[in-house]
Scaffold this active site. Structure first.
Site, PDB file in Angstrom:
ATOM      1  N   ASN A   1     -10.018  -0.419  -0.781  1.00 24.21           N
ATOM      2  CA  ASN A   1      -8.558  -0.327  -0.791  1.00 24.21           C
ATOM      3  C   ASN A   1      -8.035  -0.915  -2.098  1.00 24.21           C
ATOM      4  O   ASN A   1      -8.035  -2.124  -2.284  1.00 24.21           O
ATOM      5  CB  ASN A   1      -7.989  -1.080   0.411  1.00 24.21           C
ATOM      6  CG  ASN A   1      -6.474  -1.008   0.499  1.00 24.21           C
ATOM      7  OD1 ASN A   1      -5.807  -0.498  -0.393  1.00 24.21           O
ATOM      8  ND2 ASN A   1      -5.918  -1.529   1.581  1.00 24.21           N
TER       9      ASN A   1
ATOM     10  N   CYS B   1       0.809  -1.227   0.000  1.00 29.76           N
ATOM     11  CA  CYS B   1       0.000   0.000   0.000  1.00 29.76           C
ATOM     12  C   CYS B   1       0.839   1.272   0.000  1.00 29.76           C
ATOM     13  O   CYS B   1       0.309   2.363  -0.238  1.00 29.76           O
ATOM     14  CB  CYS B   1      -0.943  -0.006   1.197  1.00 29.76           C
ATOM     15  SG  CYS B   1      -2.155  -1.347   1.127  1.00 29.76           S
TER      16      CYS B   1
ATOM     17  N   HIS C   1      -3.227   7.086   2.094  1.00 26.61           N
ATOM     18  CA  HIS C   1      -3.630   5.802   1.525  1.00 26.61           C
ATOM     19  C   HIS C   1      -4.992   5.421   2.091  1.00 26.61           C
ATOM     20  O   HIS C   1      -5.246   5.559   3.287  1.00 26.61           O
ATOM     21  CB  HIS C   1      -2.584   4.734   1.859  1.00 26.61           C
ATOM     22  CG  HIS C   1      -3.075   3.347   1.611  1.00 26.61           C
ATOM     23  ND1 HIS C   1      -3.473   2.916   0.368  1.00 26.61           N
ATOM     24  CD2 HIS C   1      -3.259   2.290   2.464  1.00 26.61           C
ATOM     25  CE1 HIS C   1      -3.871   1.658   0.457  1.00 26.61           C
ATOM     26  NE2 HIS C   1      -3.758   1.261   1.703  1.00 26.61           N
TER      27      HIS C   1
END
EC number: 2.3.1.180
Length: 331
Positions: free
Chosen positions: A286, A113, A256
């Site tokens: 995500n 990520c 993020h």
């Protein structure tokens, strides 16, 4: 030394949308449970014939179109992903060939990520070194291919998507826009808490690994939440202090998009006003390396990010990987 600025942005999400109501039919969950714990309402899912490179190509073409340049002008391609089309050749090679970036070199960057943030920083330093004029940084992940849709703890979290940013040198010394600084760290002691156990040289694919569902994402959510919310705050705080900025100077924080609760916890500890924190996880989930460009695109379209704004990007990912970077937005 040349300045490095972000000069163009392009994104792509697959047309199919998987809602929380759809997931209710697959696992023991419901919309309220998912929204309360993650802030996610829906996510985009790639068609079976679509791979990570296909989404990356679409995002790259959008960025080039926005900038109005030919792919031949690109010096390097940094492709950030944890779901490459193949272990080799690299997905960067597939994208380079498809978009016609003749003469470019490139590579895949795996930092989960935090991947896109690390790619941005790497590209900026290539430009500032004077060895590159234009670097294309792409984040693309088809997370749906490595998600166990019988595991309600993980299948609700992830979606598919891609984004690309063009970093280029600028001689506009008095403009003030561009890259300012980056701060990052890795902490391998947390590697066991978010991982895909099999598929590499440690546990190559076998009947046993497939039967034990070891080729899917495994996560210990409580451990990841505690670490991510703390480290995102700490790295942002330290980066601002190192550059003599106050939290109030930040025009927009773009973190993020892993979990709305993580973002809120980090933002609250940092003391930044909620309206100056970009959150769009509700619509995409995500997307791993795709979240930062997707969030940036939406911030621009909503009028929340304008030329001259001080932007704070931040990410925490599997590994653990941690990072934050400061940019003065250029368009």
């Amino acid at each position: 030394m040349p300045k490095a600025k972000i000069s163009a942005l392009g994104c792509y999400t697959p047309p199919r949308v998987l809602t929380n109501q759809d997931l209710e039919k697959l696992v023991d969950t419901n919309d309220q449970w998912i929204m309360e714990r993650t802030g996610i309402r829906e996510r985009h899912i790639a068609a079976p014939e679509m791979a990570t490179s296909d989404m990356a190509i679409e995002a790259a073409r959008c960025a080039l179109l926005q900038r109005g340049i030919d792919a031949c002008e690109i010096d390097a391609i940094i492709l950030c992903t944890v779901t490459p089309d193949h272990l080799f050749p690299s997905t960067a090679c597939l994208v380079q060939n498809a978009i016609g970036a003749k003469g470019a070199w490139g590579f895949d960057l795996i930092a989960a990520c935090s991947g896109f943030l690390y790619g941005l920083t790497t590209g900026a330093h290539f430009v500032m070194a004077g060895t590159h004029k234009k670097v294309l940084v792409i984040g693309s992940d088809t997370m749906s291919r490595i998600i166990d849709y019988t595991d309600r703890a993980t299948c609700v979290l992830f979606g598919d998507g891609a984004g690309a940013m063009l970093i280029e040198a600028t001689d506009e010394a008095d403009d003030g826009t561009g890259f300012i600084d980056f701060l990052g760290e890795i902490d391998g002691s947390g590697g066991e808490f978010l991982r895909m156990p099999a598929g590499g040289s440690r546990r190559p694919a076998s009947h046993e690994t497939v039967d034990q569902r070891m080729h899917y994402v495994h996560q210990e959510g409580s451990q990841v939440f505690k670490y991510a919310s703390r480290k995102m705050y700490e790295v942002c705080r330290d980066l601002l202090e190192r550059n003599h900025f106050k939290v109030e100077d930040v025009g927009l924080m773009i973190p993020h998009q892993a979990n709305k609760r993580i973002i809120k916890a980090a933002g609250d500890r940092l003391g930044i006003a909620p309206e100056r924190v970009m959150i769009n996880i509700e619509r995409y989930g995500n997307t791993t390396a795709g979240t930062l460009p997707l969030a940036t695109r939406d911030a621009i379209s909503e009028g929340r990010l304008k030329k001259g704004d001080l932007v704070l990007f931040a990410a925490v990912g599997a590994g653990y990987t941690v990072g934050a970077s400061l940019w003065r937005w250029a368009f």
